[in-house]
Scaffold this motif. Structure first.
Motif, PDB file in Angstrom:
ATOM      1  N   LEU A   1       1.100  11.329 -19.237  1.00 43.01           N
ATOM      2  CA  LEU A   1       2.043  11.618 -18.650  1.00 43.01           C
ATOM      3  C   LEU A   1       2.690  11.356 -17.426  1.00 43.01           C
ATOM      4  N   LEU A   2       1.163  12.193 -16.266  1.00 44.77           N
ATOM      5  CA  LEU A   2       1.438  12.451 -15.302  1.00 44.77           C
ATOM      6  C   LEU A   2       1.442  11.471 -14.262  1.00 44.77           C
ATOM      7  N   ALA A   3      -0.053  11.167 -14.342  1.00 40.51           N
ATOM      8  CA  ALA A   3      -0.566   9.344 -13.940  1.00 40.51           C
ATOM      9  C   ALA A   3       0.259   8.839 -14.001  1.00 40.51           C
ATOM     10  N   TYR A   4       1.051   8.582 -15.073  1.00 39.20           N
ATOM     11  CA  TYR A   4       2.011   7.060 -15.594  1.00 39.20           C
ATOM     12  C   TYR A   4       3.050   7.047 -14.581  1.00 39.20           C
ATOM     13  N   GLY A   5       3.162   8.664 -14.652  1.00 40.30           N
ATOM     14  CA  GLY A   5       4.686   8.693 -13.855  1.00 40.30           C
ATOM     15  C   GLY A   5       4.551   8.335 -12.096  1.00 40.30           C
ATOM     16  N   LEU A   6       3.598   8.876 -11.552  1.00 35.13           N
ATOM     17  CA  LEU A   6       3.298   8.840 -10.502  1.00 35.13           C
ATOM     18  C   LEU A   6       2.936   7.324 -10.131  1.00 35.13           C
ATOM     19  N   LEU A   7       2.681   6.381 -11.296  1.00 37.97           N
ATOM     20  CA  LEU A   7       2.413   4.894 -10.982  1.00 37.97           C
ATOM     21  C   LEU A   7       3.351   4.169 -10.793  1.00 37.97           C
ATOM     22  N   GLY A   8       4.303   4.660 -12.122  1.00 38.84           N
ATOM     23  CA  GLY A   8       5.875   3.829 -12.428  1.00 38.84           C
ATOM     24  C   GLY A   8       6.056   4.055 -10.338  1.00 38.84           C
ATOM     25  N   ALA A   9       6.474   5.496 -10.108  1.00 40.45           N
ATOM     26  CA  ALA A   9       7.265   6.121  -8.786  1.00 40.45           C
ATOM     27  C   ALA A   9       6.313   5.159  -8.118  1.00 40.45           C
ATOM     28  N   LEU A  10       4.653   4.559  -7.723  1.00 40.21           N
ATOM     29  CA  LEU A  10       4.595   4.107  -7.202  1.00 40.21           C
ATOM     30  C   LEU A  10       5.003   2.830  -6.974  1.00 40.21           C
ATOM     31  N   ASP A  11       4.934   2.383  -8.376  1.00 35.96           N
ATOM     32  CA  ASP A  11       5.060   0.828  -8.803  1.00 35.96           C
ATOM     33  C   ASP A  11       7.051   0.385  -7.702  1.00 35.96           C
ATOM     34  N   PHE A  12       7.835   1.460  -8.228  1.00 41.65           N
ATOM     35  CA  PHE A  12       9.300   0.820  -7.979  1.00 41.65           C
ATOM     36  C   PHE A  12       9.192   1.218  -6.135  1.00 41.65           C
TER      37      PHE A  12
ATOM     38  N   LEU B   1       4.578  -3.253 -14.522  1.00 45.33           N
ATOM     39  CA  LEU B   1       3.389  -3.679 -14.028  1.00 45.33           C
ATOM     40  C   LEU B   1       3.051  -1.824 -14.319  1.00 45.33           C
ATOM     41  N   ALA B   2       3.619  -0.597 -14.335  1.00 48.08           N
ATOM     42  CA  ALA B   2       3.268   0.674 -15.462  1.00 48.08           C
ATOM     43  C   ALA B   2       2.203   0.147 -16.510  1.00 48.08           C
ATOM     44  N   VAL B   3       2.785  -0.604 -17.371  1.00 52.52           N
ATOM     45  CA  VAL B   3       2.575  -0.468 -18.580  1.00 52.52           C
ATOM     46  C   VAL B   3       1.598  -1.218 -18.762  1.00 52.52           C
ATOM     47  N   LEU B   4       1.595  -2.739 -17.986  1.00 53.18           N
ATOM     48  CA  LEU B   4       0.461  -3.894 -17.846  1.00 53.18           C
ATOM     49  C   LEU B   4      -0.672  -2.212 -17.637  1.00 53.18           C
ATOM     50  N   ILE B   5      -0.682  -2.294 -16.775  1.00 55.09           N
ATOM     51  CA  ILE B   5      -2.278  -1.263 -16.323  1.00 55.09           C
ATOM     52  C   ILE B   5      -2.561  -0.379 -17.394  1.00 55.09           C
ATOM     53  N   ALA B   6      -1.613   0.388 -17.722  1.00 53.72           N
ATOM     54  CA  ALA B   6      -1.616   1.260 -19.039  1.00 53.72           C
ATOM     55  C   ALA B   6      -2.567   0.288 -19.994  1.00 53.72           C
ATOM     56  N   ALA B   7      -2.100  -0.831 -20.379  1.00 58.86           N
ATOM     57  CA  ALA B   7      -2.698  -1.506 -21.548  1.00 58.86           C
ATOM     58  C   ALA B   7      -3.880  -1.976 -21.120  1.00 58.86           C
ATOM     59  N   ILE B   8      -4.333  -2.474 -20.164  1.00 56.74           N
ATOM     60  CA  ILE B   8      -5.023  -2.966 -20.019  1.00 56.74           C
ATOM     61  C   ILE B   8      -6.422  -1.671 -20.032  1.00 56.74           C
ATOM     62  N   ASP B   9      -5.734  -0.338 -19.032  1.00 57.62           N
ATOM     63  CA  ASP B   9      -7.018   0.777 -19.365  1.00 57.62           C
ATOM     64  C   ASP B   9      -7.260   0.691 -20.181  1.00 57.62           C
ATOM     65  N   GLU B  10      -6.159   1.055 -21.485  1.00 56.67           N
ATOM     66  CA  GLU B  10      -6.761   1.137 -22.745  1.00 56.67           C
ATOM     67  C   GLU B  10      -7.641  -0.016 -23.503  1.00 56.67           C
ATOM     68  N   GLY B  11      -7.444  -1.055 -23.479  1.00 57.66           N
ATOM     69  CA  GLY B  11      -8.244  -1.717 -23.692  1.00 57.66           C
ATOM     70  C   GLY B  11      -9.734  -1.857 -23.160  1.00 57.66           C
ATOM     71  N   HIS B  12     -10.027  -1.460 -21.620  1.00 54.87           N
ATOM     72  CA  HIS B  12     -11.470  -0.944 -21.313  1.00 54.87           C
ATOM     73  C   HIS B  12     -11.549   0.413 -22.006  1.00 54.87           C
TER      74      HIS B  12
END
Length: 124
Positions: A48-59, A80-91
């Protein structure tokens, strides 16, 4: 981009359950009846925190030097954050010591969305 790279790096062995278990056992004795619950909550809060930060940085990246807030900027940042999340979980699904979970992508999306809501509230 750097934070996305860090998250993708953590999707390998560096972010495995074994690693967080070892770190957490310095704080909470593994024999504690609460250890497993604390471990799971810590890992999920990390998402939650890591992707919250990514969402903020992406914004901030999408907004650039402009000020304020627009729905378009927030949507792009969240996607953009969800795309990274999907790539992350796929990896993670391909790493023997990891598991890729759709529920983690949803949790990551929630973190990125919360960041967008914070930006929206601050813009008011």
């Amino acid at each position: 981009m750097i934070w996305s790279a860090v998250l993708l790096l953590m999707s390998g062995s560096a972010g495995s359950t074994v690693v967080t278990f070892r770190i957490l056992e310095w704080i909470v004795p593994p024999t504690s009846p609460w250890f497993e619950i604390i471990h799971v909550l810590t890992r999920k809060l990390g998402h939650l925190l890591a992707y919250g930060l990514l969402g903020a940085l992406d914004f901030r990246a999408v907004r650039g030097s402009r000020s304020g807030w627009t729905l378009r900027w927030s949507l792009i940042a969240a996607v953009l954050a969800v795309l990274i999340a999907a790539i992350d979980e796929g990896h993670q699904a391909m790493v023997p010591s990891r598991t890729g979970l759709a529920s983690d992508v949803m949790l990551d999306a929630a973190g990125a969305t919360i960041a967008q809501l914070v930006y929206r509230l601050r813009a008011r």
